[in-house]
Design a protein around this motif. Structure first.
Motif, PDB file in Angstrom:
ATOM      1  N   TYR A  50       0.923   8.992  12.331  1.00 45.60           N
ATOM      2  CA  TYR A  50       1.395   8.679  11.480  1.00 45.60           C
ATOM      3  C   TYR A  50       2.845   8.161  11.875  1.00 45.60           C
ATOM      4  CZ  TYR A  50       4.522  10.059   7.162  1.00 45.60           C
ATOM      5  OH  TYR A  50       4.882  10.798   6.304  1.00 45.60           O
ATOM      6  N   ASN A  74       1.460   9.751  -5.413  1.00 43.14           N
ATOM      7  CA  ASN A  74       0.346  10.403  -4.745  1.00 43.14           C
ATOM      8  C   ASN A  74       0.297   9.631  -3.332  1.00 43.14           C
ATOM      9  OD1 ASN A  74      -0.977  11.699  -7.329  1.00 43.14           O
ATOM     10  ND2 ASN A  74      -0.863   9.265  -8.191  1.00 43.14           N
ATOM     11  N   TYR A  75       0.446  10.185  -2.870  1.00 42.59           N
ATOM     12  CA  TYR A  75      -0.258   9.632  -1.347  1.00 42.59           C
ATOM     13  C   TYR A  75      -1.799   9.016  -0.674  1.00 42.59           C
ATOM     14  CZ  TYR A  75       0.211   9.136   3.384  1.00 42.59           C
ATOM     15  OH  TYR A  75       0.093   8.741   5.385  1.00 42.59           O
ATOM     16  N   LYS A  76      -1.105   7.536  -1.685  1.00 40.83           N
ATOM     17  CA  LYS A  76      -2.868   6.106  -1.412  1.00 40.83           C
ATOM     18  C   LYS A  76      -1.273   5.086  -0.357  1.00 40.83           C
ATOM     19  CE  LYS A  76      -2.536   4.421  -4.948  1.00 40.83           C
ATOM     20  NZ  LYS A  76      -2.965   3.131  -6.176  1.00 40.83           N
ATOM     21  N   LEU A  77      -2.998   5.307   0.298  1.00 34.37           N
ATOM     22  CA  LEU A  77      -3.252   4.287   1.436  1.00 34.37           C
ATOM     23  C   LEU A  77      -3.716   2.550   1.232  1.00 34.37           C
ATOM     24  CD1 LEU A  77      -4.238   5.848   4.744  1.00 34.37           C
ATOM     25  CD2 LEU A  77      -1.848   5.557   3.999  1.00 34.37           C
ATOM     26  N   LEU A  90     -13.226   7.151  10.966  1.00 36.25           N
ATOM     27  CA  LEU A  90     -12.160   6.794  11.040  1.00 36.25           C
ATOM     28  C   LEU A  90     -10.857   8.058  11.472  1.00 36.25           C
ATOM     29  CD1 LEU A  90     -12.487   4.682   8.641  1.00 36.25           C
ATOM     30  CD2 LEU A  90     -10.372   4.143   8.720  1.00 36.25           C
ATOM     31  N   PHE A 149      -7.132  -0.255  12.328  1.00 40.92           N
ATOM     32  CA  PHE A 149      -6.866  -0.219  11.174  1.00 40.92           C
ATOM     33  C   PHE A 149      -4.988   0.685  10.729  1.00 40.92           C
ATOM     34  CE2 PHE A 149     -10.485  -1.490   8.784  1.00 40.92           C
ATOM     35  CZ  PHE A 149     -11.281  -1.054   9.216  1.00 40.92           C
ATOM     36  N   GLN A 200       0.043   4.769   8.931  1.00 43.23           N
ATOM     37  CA  GLN A 200      -0.969   5.539   9.686  1.00 43.23           C
ATOM     38  C   GLN A 200      -1.811   4.531  10.234  1.00 43.23           C
ATOM     39  OE1 GLN A 200      -2.804   8.351   8.513  1.00 43.23           O
ATOM     40  NE2 GLN A 200      -1.964   9.451   6.650  1.00 43.23           N
ATOM     41  N   PHE A 212      -5.163  -0.272   3.374  1.00 45.65           N
ATOM     42  CA  PHE A 212      -5.413  -0.661   4.332  1.00 45.65           C
ATOM     43  C   PHE A 212      -5.300  -2.273   4.799  1.00 45.65           C
ATOM     44  CE2 PHE A 212      -7.492   2.661   6.222  1.00 45.65           C
ATOM     45  CZ  PHE A 212      -7.137   4.237   5.259  1.00 45.65           C
ATOM     46  N   GLY A 213      -4.680  -2.509   5.994  1.00 46.92           N
ATOM     47  CA  GLY A 213      -5.025  -4.272   6.771  1.00 46.92           C
ATOM     48  C   GLY A 213      -6.272  -3.750   6.644  1.00 46.92           C
ATOM     49  N   LYS A 214      -7.177  -5.236   6.745  1.00 49.21           N
ATOM     50  CA  LYS A 214      -8.275  -5.339   7.596  1.00 49.21           C
ATOM     51  C   LYS A 214      -8.781  -5.282   8.766  1.00 49.21           C
ATOM     52  CE  LYS A 214      -8.601 -10.101   4.186  1.00 49.21           C
ATOM     53  NZ  LYS A 214      -8.244 -10.681   3.507  1.00 49.21           N
ATOM     54  N   PHE A 252      -5.889   3.990  12.498  1.00 42.93           N
ATOM     55  CA  PHE A 252      -6.409   4.604  12.577  1.00 42.93           C
ATOM     56  C   PHE A 252      -7.473   3.780  13.522  1.00 42.93           C
ATOM     57  CE2 PHE A 252      -6.831   7.609   8.693  1.00 42.93           C
ATOM     58  CZ  PHE A 252      -5.752   7.023   8.161  1.00 42.93           C
TER      59      PHE A 252
END
Lengths: 110, 110
Positions: free
Chosen positions: A48, A95-98, A43, A86, A33, A100-102, A35
């Motif tokens: 997606y 589980n849908y767990k993201l 955000l 991001f 995804q 993240f990049g910095k 954002f």
């Protein structure tokens, strides 16, 4: 290395310019995804993708799971595009767990 | 449409204090998340919950507790605030890939 590596950390564009952001993944990701974080801190989901390419107005995003990268391309940058972008990826599982990049801090100037 | 609300928007605490942040959503989303955002480090997952009374540790759970008393609310407790700590805490909820963020709680510890 980091599971999600995002570049560049910062980007300055003049109005009307085109540019791109990229995220590389250390492992195969199921989806990504993108954002945008606005000046108020919220955000907003831009895209997606489970595969392929999507376009929305001046934005286009591509996700290549096999090659382990995703890109976000901004065309004809406008002042309101300024903010932090991001990418976040889901490695799969129950589980849908993201992860993240910095982030990329984009500044668009006249 | 729905909304996800974080309270308070700003929180000033003292070193060693226990501080609680709250998050409410009316999307009827099953999964809720707490992320911490530090400058230059992106978002890091603290806790998440896949349903009422469920808790799952993220990458940054040490120093935090969480509670999912009901489906619509997810609270985060900083068990002992660290001096000079400054961060934004973001709550999110999701149903599959439909991910929505709150506008954040800005924490400053003096």
């Amino acid at each position: 290395g980091m599971p999600v590596e995002q570049n560049p950390p910062a980007l300055s564009l003049y109005e009307g310019a085109d540019s791109g952001l990229r995220c590389n993944f250390s492992t195969t990701m199921k989806s990504v995804q993108w954002f945008q974080q606005n000046h108020r801190g919220r955000l907003i989901t831009l895209f997606y993708l489970a595969q392929g390419t999507k376009e929305n107005g001046r934005l286009k995003s591509t996700f290549n799971s096999k090659e382990r990268y995703s890109t976000l391309h901004i065309k004809d940058a406008q002042l309101e595009d300024s903010g932090t972008y991001f990418c976040a990826a889901d490695s799969g599982g129950s589980n849908y767990k993201l992860t993240f990049g910095k982030g990329t801090l984009l500044t668009v100037t006249p | 449409g729905g909304i996800i609300t974080q309270t308070p928007k700003f929180l000033i605490g003292q070193e060693g204090q226990k501080l609680t942040l709250k998050c409410q959503q009316n999307f009827n989303h099953d999964t809720m998340y707490w992320y911490r955002q530090d400058s230059g480090k992106g978002l890091r997952l603290i806790y998440y919950s896949i349903t009422e009374n469920d808790l799952q540790k993220g990458d940054l759970s040490e120093g935090y507790d969480a509670s999912r008393e009901k489906k619509s609310s997810f609270s985060l407790t900083v068990t002992s605030a660290q001096k000079n700590e400054m961060a934004v805490f973001l709550c999110a909820s999701s149903k599959n890939s439909d991910y929505t963020f709150g506008s954040g709680t800005r924490l400053l510890v003096i």
